[in-house]
Write a protein that holds these residues in place. Structure first.
Motif: not given
Length: 295
Positions: A45-71
């Motif tokens: 929420e603070v990253l979004k409020k400070e207008q940091v671009g290209g954000l991934l939530t914890t769920a999106q990050s975990a999904k991306e990492l799992k797709a790249n082979g990190f369980s």
């Protein structure tokens, strides 16, 4: 695929920045399972409020990492080397913000660290210790400073060739004028003025207020030392219990090599934080005592 889309959209906007920026739960410690996702959501929420671009939530990050082979990124147990590996998996210029939360009794130890895939040193880090119910207030100001440090580290400046040195034109030296002739110096020293000795004493009320503030800070640092010391001791005990003697006489571990190294590094980091917090607590306590006694 999601991180590629994020990075492409940022490149098309003309911004030379590191992306994506992923918020990741990087530890799985007993007692902290319920509060860790809340703290990670607060970071997002603070990253979004400070207008940091290209954000991934914890769920999106975990999904991306799992797709790249990190369980499961929580097996990193907050170690920097593992966070670097996660960032590399998410992209050449990706940034991972690791959320590592431990709990001892009713006290939380919160460690945030932002690691870029293309940089050895972290962009920013934050350590906060607080009560179980007071973590939101304890993080309110420090997390904003942390996020702004992360944001400032996202830009990638292109190197520009140095400018050539300016050409210096020599100016002819004019002959000295009559007005520039040396004058006779007065050698008689001027009478010295005796300095007035002024001793300022801080008002009693302000001194006592500062003493109470320092005393409170010393107590908070002492609590942090206890929490980090307990977490470090827990990691160390788990690591030592896994050690076995191999047939050739060398030492080995029943854990996977990556997990064993992560436990050893985590124990060293947390014990170092505990020692630093204890030293800080002693220094603050000594200063507070001196302020109380001078009243």
């Amino acid at each position: 695929m999601l991180s590629l889309v994020v990075a492409l959209s940022l490149a098309q906007s003309g911004g030379e920045v590191r992306a994506p920026v992923a918020v990741v739960l990087t530890s799985k410690r007993p007692g902290a399972e319920a509060v860790s996702p809340k703290i990670a959501a607060r970071v997002f929420e603070v990253l979004k409020k400070e207008q940091v671009g290209g954000l991934l939530t914890t769920a999106q990050s975990a999904k991306e990492l799992k797709a790249n082979g990190f369980s499961d990124p929580r097996t990193c147990q907050g170690t920097r080397g593992c966070l670097t590996k996660l960032a590399i998996l998410l992209g050449a210029h990706a940034v991972v913000i690791g959320v590592d939360v431990g709990k001892v009794g009713k006290t939380l130890a919160i460690h945030l660290e932002a690691i870029a895939a293309d940089q050895e040193q972290p962009l920013a880090s934050l350590d906060v210790s607080s009560s179980l119910d007071g973590w939101s207030d304890a993080m309110s100001a420090p997390i904003v400073v942390f996020v702004r440090d992360v944001k400032s580290g996202l830009s990638m400046q292109r190197e520009t060739p140095p400018l050539p040195p300016p050409t210096v034109l020599k100016k002819p030296v004019d002959a000295p004028k009559a007005a520039d002739a040396p004058k006779k110096a007065e050698l008689t020293p001027a009478p010295k003025e005796e300095p007035l000795e002024v001793r300022a004493k801080a008002p009693a009320g302000k001194s006592r207020t500062a003493a109470w503030v320092l005393a409170g800070s010393a107590a908070a640092a002492a609590g942090g030392a206890v929490v980090f010391g307990a977490l470090g001791a827990s990691d160390k005990a788990k690591y030592q219990s896994s050690l076995v003697t191999l047939p050739d006489g060398s030492m080995g571990s029943t854990l996977p090599e990556s997990e064993a190294k992560a436990l050893a590094a985590g124990a060293n980091t947390k014990i170092g934080l505990a020692i630093g917090s204890a030293v800080l607590s002693a220094a603050l306590g000594g200063t507070a005592t001196w302020l109380f006694l001078r009243e």
